[in-house]
Design a protein around this motif. Sequence first.
Motif, PDB file in Angstrom:
ATOM      1  N   ASP A 236      48.724  12.809   7.305  1.00 30.89           N
ATOM      2  CA  ASP A 236      49.700  12.347   6.316  1.00 30.89           C
ATOM      3  C   ASP A 236      50.803  13.382   6.104  1.00 30.89           C
ATOM      4  O   ASP A 236      51.991  13.039   6.018  1.00 30.89           O
ATOM      5  N   THR A 237      50.405  14.652   6.007  1.00 26.08           N
ATOM      6  CA  THR A 237      51.382  15.726   5.808  1.00 26.08           C
ATOM      7  C   THR A 237      52.356  15.789   6.973  1.00 26.08           C
ATOM      8  O   THR A 237      53.573  15.888   6.784  1.00 26.08           O
ATOM      9  N   LEU A 238      51.839  15.711   8.187  1.00 24.65           N
ATOM     10  CA  LEU A 238      52.690  15.788   9.365  1.00 24.65           C
ATOM     11  C   LEU A 238      53.603  14.569   9.460  1.00 24.65           C
ATOM     12  O   LEU A 238      54.788  14.692   9.793  1.00 24.65           O
ATOM     13  N   GLN A 239      53.079  13.408   9.154  1.00 26.45           N
ATOM     14  CA  GLN A 239      53.896  12.198   9.208  1.00 26.45           C
ATOM     15  C   GLN A 239      55.042  12.270   8.210  1.00 26.45           C
ATOM     16  O   GLN A 239      56.185  11.933   8.528  1.00 26.45           O
ATOM     17  N   ASN A 240      54.764  12.728   6.999  1.00 23.53           N
ATOM     18  CA  ASN A 240      55.814  12.871   5.995  1.00 23.53           C
ATOM     19  C   ASN A 240      56.866  13.885   6.441  1.00 23.53           C
ATOM     20  O   ASN A 240      58.070  13.696   6.216  1.00 23.53           O
ATOM     21  N   PHE A 241      56.412  14.937   7.088  1.00 20.85           N
ATOM     22  CA  PHE A 241      57.312  15.991   7.548  1.00 20.85           C
ATOM     23  C   PHE A 241      58.305  15.458   8.577  1.00 20.85           C
ATOM     24  O   PHE A 241      59.514  15.664   8.463  1.00 20.85           O
ATOM     25  N   ILE A 242      57.815  14.753   9.579  1.00 20.66           N
ATOM     26  CA  ILE A 242      58.714  14.304  10.649  1.00 20.66           C
ATOM     27  C   ILE A 242      59.563  13.109  10.223  1.00 20.66           C
ATOM     28  O   ILE A 242      60.680  12.942  10.714  1.00 20.66           O
ATOM     29  N   GLN A 243      59.078  12.301   9.301  1.00 16.36           N
ATOM     30  CA  GLN A 243      59.859  11.147   8.866  1.00 16.36           C
ATOM     31  C   GLN A 243      61.071  11.556   8.030  1.00 16.36           C
ATOM     32  O   GLN A 243      62.008  10.770   7.875  1.00 16.36           O
ATOM     33  N   LYS A 244      61.077  12.770   7.513  1.00 16.57           N
ATOM     34  CA  LYS A 244      62.198  13.251   6.713  1.00 16.57           C
ATOM     35  C   LYS A 244      63.394  13.647   7.580  1.00 16.57           C
ATOM     36  O   LYS A 244      64.469  13.917   7.057  1.00 16.57           O
ATOM     37  N   ARG A 245      63.213  13.660   8.913  1.00 21.17           N
ATOM     38  CA  ARG A 245      64.239  14.211   9.790  1.00 21.17           C
ATOM     39  C   ARG A 245      64.667  13.230  10.864  1.00 21.17           C
ATOM     40  O   ARG A 245      63.827  12.567  11.458  1.00 21.17           O
ATOM     41  N   PRO A 246      65.965  13.167  11.159  1.00 22.33           N
ATOM     42  CA  PRO A 246      66.431  12.290  12.233  1.00 22.33           C
ATOM     43  C   PRO A 246      65.989  12.788  13.598  1.00 22.33           C
ATOM     44  O   PRO A 246      65.813  12.010  14.529  1.00 22.33           O
ATOM     45  N   LEU A 247      65.823  14.094  13.728  1.00 17.29           N
ATOM     46  CA  LEU A 247      65.351  14.733  14.953  1.00 17.29           C
ATOM     47  C   LEU A 247      64.567  15.968  14.561  1.00 17.29           C
ATOM     48  O   LEU A 247      64.864  16.612  13.550  1.00 17.29           O
ATOM     49  N   VAL A 248      63.581  16.301  15.377  1.00 18.65           N
ATOM     50  CA  VAL A 248      62.850  17.543  15.142  1.00 18.65           C
ATOM     51  C   VAL A 248      62.284  18.007  16.476  1.00 18.65           C
ATOM     52  O   VAL A 248      61.930  17.193  17.335  1.00 18.65           O
ATOM     53  N   ALA A 249      62.236  19.296  16.684  1.00 16.83           N
ATOM     54  CA  ALA A 249      61.709  19.863  17.923  1.00 16.83           C
ATOM     55  C   ALA A 249      60.257  20.277  17.745  1.00 16.83           C
ATOM     56  O   ALA A 249      59.811  20.582  16.634  1.00 16.83           O
ATOM     57  N   LEU A 250      59.542  20.303  18.860  1.00 12.17           N
ATOM     58  CA  LEU A 250      58.149  20.733  18.811  1.00 12.17           C
ATOM     59  C   LEU A 250      58.026  22.134  18.223  1.00 12.17           C
ATOM     60  O   LEU A 250      57.114  22.410  17.443  1.00 12.17           O
ATOM     61  N   THR A 251      58.950  23.017  18.583  1.00  9.69           N
ATOM     62  CA  THR A 251      58.855  24.382  18.082  1.00  9.69           C
ATOM     63  C   THR A 251      59.069  24.455  16.571  1.00  9.69           C
ATOM     64  O   THR A 251      58.530  25.342  15.906  1.00  9.69           O
ATOM     65  N   GLU A 252      59.835  23.535  16.009  1.00  7.42           N
ATOM     66  CA  GLU A 252      59.990  23.498  14.554  1.00  7.42           C
ATOM     67  C   GLU A 252      58.673  23.121  13.878  1.00  7.42           C
ATOM     68  O   GLU A 252      58.281  23.722  12.873  1.00  7.42           O
ATOM     69  N   ILE A 253      57.996  22.121  14.421  1.00  9.01           N
ATOM     70  CA  ILE A 253      56.704  21.712  13.863  1.00  9.01           C
ATOM     71  C   ILE A 253      55.696  22.840  14.013  1.00  9.01           C
ATOM     72  O   ILE A 253      54.896  23.120  13.104  1.00  9.01           O
ATOM     73  N   ARG A 254      55.723  23.498  15.179  1.00  6.01           N
ATOM     74  CA  ARG A 254      54.779  24.597  15.427  1.00  6.01           C
ATOM     75  C   ARG A 254      54.954  25.707  14.396  1.00  6.01           C
ATOM     76  O   ARG A 254      53.974  26.205  13.838  1.00  6.01           O
ATOM     77  N   HIS A 255      56.204  26.097  14.135  1.00  2.88           N
ATOM     78  CA  HIS A 255      56.439  27.140  13.147  1.00  2.88           C
ATOM     79  C   HIS A 255      56.097  26.659  11.736  1.00  2.88           C
ATOM     80  O   HIS A 255      55.513  27.412  10.949  1.00  2.88           O
ATOM     81  N   ALA A 256      56.462  25.433  11.420  1.00  9.24           N
ATOM     82  CA  ALA A 256      56.261  24.922  10.063  1.00  9.24           C
ATOM     83  C   ALA A 256      54.807  24.966   9.642  1.00  9.24           C
ATOM     84  O   ALA A 256      54.493  25.250   8.485  1.00  9.24           O
ATOM     85  N   PHE A 257      53.912  24.698  10.611  1.00  8.94           N
ATOM     86  CA  PHE A 257      52.489  24.632  10.273  1.00  8.94           C
ATOM     87  C   PHE A 257      51.671  25.726  10.969  1.00  8.94           C
ATOM     88  O   PHE A 257      50.438  25.648  11.004  1.00  8.94           O
ATOM     89  N   CYS A 258      52.361  26.728  11.510  1.00 11.64           N
ATOM     90  CA  CYS A 258      51.705  27.892  12.118  1.00 11.64           C
ATOM     91  C   CYS A 258      50.679  27.485  13.172  1.00 11.64           C
ATOM     92  O   CYS A 258      49.541  27.981  13.183  1.00 11.64           O
ATOM     93  N   LEU A 259      51.074  26.569  14.051  1.00 17.46           N
ATOM     94  CA  LEU A 259      50.189  26.110  15.110  1.00 17.46           C
ATOM     95  C   LEU A 259      50.303  27.040  16.314  1.00 17.46           C
ATOM     96  O   LEU A 259      51.296  27.735  16.504  1.00 17.46           O
ATOM     97  N   ALA A 260      49.285  27.050  17.129  1.00 17.55           N
ATOM     98  CA  ALA A 260      49.166  28.038  18.201  1.00 17.55           C
ATOM     99  C   ALA A 260      50.232  27.885  19.273  1.00 17.55           C
ATOM    100  O   ALA A 260      50.794  28.872  19.746  1.00 17.55           O
ATOM    101  N   ASP A 261      50.509  26.646  19.667  1.00 12.97           N
ATOM    102  CA  ASP A 261      51.457  26.418  20.750  1.00 12.97           C
ATOM    103  C   ASP A 261      51.941  24.971  20.685  1.00 12.97           C
ATOM    104  O   ASP A 261      51.476  24.173  19.859  1.00 12.97           O
ATOM    105  N   ASN A 262      52.879  24.620  21.584  1.00  9.83           N
ATOM    106  CA  ASN A 262      53.451  23.275  21.564  1.00  9.83           C
ATOM    107  C   ASN A 262      52.455  22.209  22.000  1.00  9.83           C
ATOM    108  O   ASN A 262      52.589  21.045  21.607  1.00  9.83           O
ATOM    109  N   GLN A 263      51.471  22.576  22.806  1.00 11.61           N
ATOM    110  CA  GLN A 263      50.445  21.611  23.184  1.00 11.61           C
ATOM    111  C   GLN A 263      49.627  21.196  21.971  1.00 11.61           C
ATOM    112  O   GLN A 263      49.247  20.030  21.824  1.00 11.61           O
ATOM    113  N   THR A 264      49.370  22.132  21.076  1.00  7.82           N
ATOM    114  CA  THR A 264      48.664  21.808  19.833  1.00  7.82           C
ATOM    115  C   THR A 264      49.489  20.847  18.987  1.00  7.82           C
ATOM    116  O   THR A 264      48.954  19.908  18.375  1.00  7.82           O
ATOM    117  N   VAL A 265      50.803  21.061  18.946  1.00  8.80           N
ATOM    118  CA  VAL A 265      51.687  20.145  18.240  1.00  8.80           C
ATOM    119  C   VAL A 265      51.597  18.753  18.856  1.00  8.80           C
ATOM    120  O   VAL A 265      51.475  17.742  18.142  1.00  8.80           O
TER     121      VAL A 265
END
Length: 288
Positions: A236-265
């Motif tokens: 739910d948190t991730l869905q709300n995060f990406i729906q707020k944006r017209p575009l978003v990059a994998l690296t933005e999601i990775r940094h936002a949630f401190c994920l290990a790498d883009n494959q995890t995203v």
Amino acid sequence: MLNDKTHSVLIYHFTDPMMGLTYESEPFLRQLETHFGKRVRLQFVMGGLVRDVADFMIADDFKDGKEHAFIRYNARLAKIYESEQSISGMPIKMDRLNLFAENRRSSIPLNLAFKAVERIYPDKAEHFLYRLRYATIVEQRITTDESELTQIALDVGIDKAKFMQAYQSDATHNALQHDFALRAKLGIRALPAYLFCYGDKQRLQIGVLNFADFVQIIDHLSDGKISPQSPILDEDTLQNFIQKRPLVALTEIRHAFCLADNQTVTNWLDKIPNAWQWVGQDLIKSVA
């Protein structure tokens, strides 16, 4: 101008929509959002990076004659953009950049377009600014042209007539001059720059800041009263995060949630129905 509340830090971010340095800072801004929430507020201030491109051109640009000078300058600018990709991994595509020409000599139209949207659709202003950067740096659209700016406004759901009316209005021109005056008052000579405000305290910082820099400055300015909190990541948190944006990059999601790498995203996005419609395909190809 000062933030008179002591429960949040207000950050004035001085930039220009054409700046690759700010575009590369997007992942760090996403971290501010997810780790500080409403305790940190960000306000964009236009800095007018290129008042006249002639100020940035060098003798070598003209060695093949004036008719080729802008071609050479755009090629040189493209290499500068490409070098900035190492900051955070936000994709920069520069194989056909044609941003400046004899009849398109300034980035002021981009600044003015942002101020127009900020005035008439403040809830869309940040999305418009991101889309304007993406159009300039990834799609390599000629955003120094007013017709292209109008199309980008349409891209984010802004009425064409209202946009053009605001873009051409004295009120928008005055708002932009106010931004320029604030930059001059603070003596800001280089972009990007950040003015941090907490209560009656201020701190001006010039240059690119990563998340650790933001945390250190906010901690010092607030005497430790405002500190980051790691976000809880679920579908739910991730869905709300990406729906707020017209575009978003994998690296933005990775940094936002401190994920290990883009494959995890990618693994997380696969759990959410239709999640990929919000993630820019050019961004995926460049950073996956």
